[in-house]
Design an enzyme around this catalytic site. Structure first.
Site, PDB file in Angstrom:
ATOM      1  N   ASP A  38       0.829  -1.212   0.000  1.00  0.00           N
ATOM      2  CA  ASP A  38       0.000   0.000   0.000  1.00  0.00           C
ATOM      3  C   ASP A  38       0.862   1.259   0.000  1.00  0.00           C
ATOM      4  O   ASP A  38       1.971   1.260   0.539  1.00  0.00           O
ATOM      5  CB  ASP A  38      -0.931  -0.033   1.231  1.00  0.00           C
ATOM      6  CG  ASP A  38      -2.096   0.935   1.107  1.00  0.00           C
ATOM      7  OD1 ASP A  38      -2.361   1.410  -0.009  1.00  0.00           O
ATOM      8  OD2 ASP A  38      -2.734   1.215   2.144  1.00  0.00           O
ATOM      9  N   ARG A  77       0.197   7.730  -2.738  1.00  0.00           N
ATOM     10  CA  ARG A  77       0.714   8.821  -1.890  1.00  0.00           C
ATOM     11  C   ARG A  77       2.196   9.056  -2.131  1.00  0.00           C
ATOM     12  O   ARG A  77       2.675  10.189  -2.107  1.00  0.00           O
ATOM     13  CB  ARG A  77       0.453   8.505  -0.411  1.00  0.00           C
ATOM     14  CG  ARG A  77      -0.973   8.807   0.021  1.00  0.00           C
ATOM     15  CD  ARG A  77      -1.316   8.177   1.334  1.00  0.00           C
ATOM     16  NE  ARG A  77      -1.552   6.740   1.189  1.00  0.00           N
ATOM     17  CZ  ARG A  77      -1.640   5.890   2.210  1.00  0.00           C
ATOM     18  NH1 ARG A  77      -1.463   6.337   3.439  1.00  0.00           N
ATOM     19  NH2 ARG A  77      -1.897   4.615   1.979  1.00  0.00           N
ATOM     20  N   TRP A  78       2.919   7.974  -2.380  1.00  0.00           N
ATOM     21  CA  TRP A  78       4.355   8.096  -2.674  1.00  0.00           C
ATOM     22  C   TRP A  78       4.562   8.966  -3.907  1.00  0.00           C
ATOM     23  O   TRP A  78       5.395   9.874  -3.917  1.00  0.00           O
ATOM     24  CB  TRP A  78       4.934   6.693  -2.912  1.00  0.00           C
ATOM     25  CG  TRP A  78       6.404   6.640  -3.176  1.00  0.00           C
ATOM     26  CD1 TRP A  78       7.393   6.530  -2.243  1.00  0.00           C
ATOM     27  CD2 TRP A  78       7.050   6.678  -4.458  1.00  0.00           C
ATOM     28  NE1 TRP A  78       8.622   6.497  -2.864  1.00  0.00           N
ATOM     29  CE2 TRP A  78       8.433   6.589  -4.227  1.00  0.00           C
ATOM     30  CE3 TRP A  78       6.603   6.787  -5.773  1.00  0.00           C
ATOM     31  CZ2 TRP A  78       9.379   6.597  -5.256  1.00  0.00           C
ATOM     32  CZ3 TRP A  78       7.529   6.795  -6.806  1.00  0.00           C
ATOM     33  CH2 TRP A  78       8.894   6.697  -6.531  1.00  0.00           C
ATOM     34  N   ASN A 114     -11.035  -2.163  -5.542  1.00  0.00           N
ATOM     35  CA  ASN A 114     -10.203  -1.261  -6.356  1.00  0.00           C
ATOM     36  C   ASN A 114     -10.827  -0.949  -7.730  1.00  0.00           C
ATOM     37  O   ASN A 114     -10.421   0.004  -8.393  1.00  0.00           O
ATOM     38  CB  ASN A 114      -8.781  -1.815  -6.538  1.00  0.00           C
ATOM     39  CG  ASN A 114      -7.938  -1.764  -5.271  1.00  0.00           C
ATOM     40  OD1 ASN A 114      -7.099  -2.621  -5.029  1.00  0.00           O
ATOM     41  ND2 ASN A 114      -8.142  -0.743  -4.438  1.00  0.00           N
ATOM     42  N   ARG A 151     -11.970   2.677  -8.374  1.00  0.00           N
ATOM     43  CA  ARG A 151     -11.061   3.820  -8.617  1.00  0.00           C
ATOM     44  C   ARG A 151     -11.340   4.410 -10.002  1.00  0.00           C
ATOM     45  O   ARG A 151     -11.990   3.772 -10.825  1.00  0.00           O
ATOM     46  CB  ARG A 151      -9.615   3.341  -8.527  1.00  0.00           C
ATOM     47  CG  ARG A 151      -9.270   2.917  -7.113  1.00  0.00           C
ATOM     48  CD  ARG A 151      -7.795   2.665  -6.961  1.00  0.00           C
ATOM     49  NE  ARG A 151      -7.511   2.326  -5.575  1.00  0.00           N
ATOM     50  CZ  ARG A 151      -6.300   2.290  -5.054  1.00  0.00           C
ATOM     51  NH1 ARG A 151      -5.244   2.577  -5.807  1.00  0.00           N
ATOM     52  NH2 ARG A 151      -6.127   1.978  -3.785  1.00  0.00           N
ATOM     53  N   ARG A 190       1.936  -4.847   6.234  1.00  0.00           N
ATOM     54  CA  ARG A 190       1.259  -3.807   5.461  1.00  0.00           C
ATOM     55  C   ARG A 190       2.095  -2.545   5.486  1.00  0.00           C
ATOM     56  O   ARG A 190       2.498  -2.080   6.563  1.00  0.00           O
ATOM     57  CB  ARG A 190      -0.145  -3.504   5.995  1.00  0.00           C
ATOM     58  CG  ARG A 190      -0.860  -2.435   5.141  1.00  0.00           C
ATOM     59  CD  ARG A 190      -2.303  -2.209   5.472  1.00  0.00           C
ATOM     60  NE  ARG A 190      -2.903  -1.330   4.449  1.00  0.00           N
ATOM     61  CZ  ARG A 190      -4.168  -1.357   4.062  1.00  0.00           C
ATOM     62  NH1 ARG A 190      -5.003  -2.206   4.621  1.00  0.00           N
ATOM     63  NH2 ARG A 190      -4.620  -0.530   3.135  1.00  0.00           N
ATOM     64  N   SER A 211      -8.354  -4.523   5.165  1.00  0.00           N
ATOM     65  CA  SER A 211      -8.914  -4.246   3.835  1.00  0.00           C
ATOM     66  C   SER A 211      -9.345  -5.501   3.064  1.00  0.00           C
ATOM     67  O   SER A 211      -8.970  -5.687   1.896  1.00  0.00           O
ATOM     68  CB  SER A 211      -7.926  -3.405   3.003  1.00  0.00           C
ATOM     69  OG  SER A 211      -7.599  -2.203   3.654  1.00  0.00           O
TER      70      SER A 211
HETATM   71  C1  IPE Z   1      -5.580  -2.628  -0.309  1.00  0.00           C
HETATM   72  O1  IPE Z   1      -5.157  -1.313  -0.492  1.00  0.00           O
HETATM   73  C2  IPE Z   1      -5.557  -3.334  -1.625  1.00  0.00           C
HETATM   74  C3  IPE Z   1      -4.232  -3.536  -2.215  1.00  0.00           C
HETATM   75  C4  IPE Z   1      -3.091  -3.245  -1.684  1.00  0.00           C
HETATM   76  C5  IPE Z   1      -4.258  -4.118  -3.509  1.00  0.00           C
HETATM   77  P1  IPE Z   1      -6.206  -0.111  -0.625  1.00  0.00           P
HETATM   78  O2  IPE Z   1      -5.424   1.120  -0.746  1.00  0.00           O
HETATM   79  O3  IPE Z   1      -7.157  -0.406  -1.724  1.00  0.00           O
HETATM   80  O4  IPE Z   1      -6.970  -0.207   0.757  1.00  0.00           O
HETATM   81  P2  IPE Z   1      -7.866   0.854   1.524  1.00  0.00           P
HETATM   82  O5  IPE Z   1      -8.987   1.210   0.592  1.00  0.00           O
HETATM   83  O6  IPE Z   1      -7.025   2.022   1.846  1.00  0.00           O
HETATM   84  O7  IPE Z   1      -8.323   0.128   2.735  1.00  0.00           O
HETATM   85  C1  IPE Z   2      -1.480   0.217  -3.346  1.00  0.00           C
HETATM   86  O1  IPE Z   2      -1.232   1.570  -3.376  1.00  0.00           O
HETATM   87  C2  IPE Z   2      -1.689  -0.386  -4.711  1.00  0.00           C
HETATM   88  C3  IPE Z   2      -3.081  -0.746  -5.019  1.00  0.00           C
HETATM   89  C4  IPE Z   2      -4.112  -0.654  -4.240  1.00  0.00           C
HETATM   90  C5  IPE Z   2      -3.308  -1.238  -6.363  1.00  0.00           C
HETATM   91  P1  IPE Z   2      -2.421   2.619  -3.419  1.00  0.00           P
HETATM   92  O2  IPE Z   2      -2.775   2.861  -4.850  1.00  0.00           O
HETATM   93  O3  IPE Z   2      -3.544   2.183  -2.579  1.00  0.00           O
HETATM   94  O4  IPE Z   2      -1.738   3.906  -2.844  1.00  0.00           O
HETATM   95  P2  IPE Z   2      -2.361   4.891  -1.763  1.00  0.00           P
HETATM   96  O5  IPE Z   2      -2.778   4.064  -0.599  1.00  0.00           O
HETATM   97  O6  IPE Z   2      -3.521   5.563  -2.409  1.00  0.00           O
HETATM   98  O7  IPE Z   2      -1.247   5.818  -1.431  1.00  0.00           O
HETATM   99 MG    MG Z   3      -4.015   2.434  -0.632  1.00  0.00          MG
END
Ligand code: IPE
Ligand code: IPE
Ligand code: MG
Length: 239
Positions: free
Chosen positions: A13, A17-18, A61, A64, A181, A189
């Site tokens: 995760d 943000r990175w 996801n 998104r 995590r 999640s």
């Molecule tokens: C969990 O990350 C799913 C994956 C890493 C693929 P999310 O970024 O989707 O989780 P929430 O929505 O912050 O809980």
């Molecule tokens: C995890 O990083 C990758 C996936 C969920 C596919 P995020 O895309 O959730 O990144 P943040 O949490 O929004 O920073």
């Molecule tokens: Mg995330």
């Protein structure tokens, strides 16, 4: 080396943000996250972790923005096809958990072909959780078990922990001893709810693209210094 977990699961995760912190698009973060996948896989292979499960895409996801979902699917196809040679060289076997049928055709095809091409490999098994939802996984298992009961194939007494496990995507795979995590979020999640029942949990504030081999080893080291009591008291474990 005598207390290496057999199975490590990771919620990768913080890619978005990175990237944002660097003034970049979220997709750039995902692309850079691939290097961390290599790092974690290499680290796991080196110390002979038998199974490494990576949460790559949850059923949630799909909600998104389309651009990001499409980008993630493209990245998946590209990465699998780029890495196949290296997976074979390193004896890595690829598997997936989740509903692969709902992935775009190109992803499903690439994934299927890579699983086929690596199936004889004897090293670490890399399990990609793709279009994965633990609640759906458990719900499906309940339906299958209910059907078997209804058909008179099993009795109520035969519904054991092992039977439930055998109806999950992870049938035959030991539960993760350790779940990591990244990104500072302290939640599960919808990931491996049944399988994580007694796992040690490791949370780090590092974003996934910053997570390197040393960080993986750090998590293993901390795991090795935890006392896993499984309901007992400390004194019972000493003797
Ligand atoms: C969990 O990350 C799913 C994956 C890493 C693929 P999310 O970024 O989707 O989780 P929430 O929505 O912050 O809980
Ligand atoms: C995890 O990083 C990758 C996936 C969920 C596919 P995020 O895309 O959730 O990144 P943040 O949490 O929004 O920073
Ligand atoms: Mg995330």
């Amino acid at each position: 080396m005598n207390r290496i977990p057999q199975h490590v699961a990771v919620i990768m995760d913080g890619n978005g943000r990175w990237a944002k912190e660097k003034g970049q698009e979220r997709l750039f973060g995902h692309a850079m996250g691939v290097e961390s996948v290599r790092e974690a896989l290499t680290a796991a292979s080196e110390i002979k972790v038998k199974y490494l499960t990576l949460y790559a895409f949850s059923t949630e996801n799909w909600n998104r923005p389309k651009e990001e979902v499409d980008g993630l699917m493209d990245l998946l196809v590209q990465t699998i096809s780029n890495e196949i040679e290296s997976l074979n060289k390193n004896e890595v076997r690829l598997m997936s958990i989740g509903d692969a049928n709902a992935l775009p055709d190109r992803c499903r095809a690439e994934l299927k072909s890579a699983i086929e091409k690596t199936k004889e490999n004897k090293g670490t098994t890399l399990i990609l959780a793709l279009n994965y939802s633990s609640k759906s996984e458990i719900k499906t298992a309940i339906k299958q078990i209910a059907q078997r009961y209804k058909d008179g194939e099993i009795s109520l007494d035969e519904i054991t922990d092992d039977l439930v496990s055998s109806h999950l995507y992870t049938a035959g795979i030991p539960d993760p001893e350790l779940m990591i995590r990244t990104s500072g979020e302290i939640r599960i999640s919808n990931f491996l709810l049944w399988q994580l029942a007694y796992s040690e949990l490791h949370f780090t504030t590092k974003f996934w693209p910053d997570f390197k081999k040393e960080d993986f080893y750090q998590a293993i080291y901390e795991y090795q210094h935890r006392e896993r009591r499984f309901g007992k008291v400390s004194e019972q474990l000493q003797s």
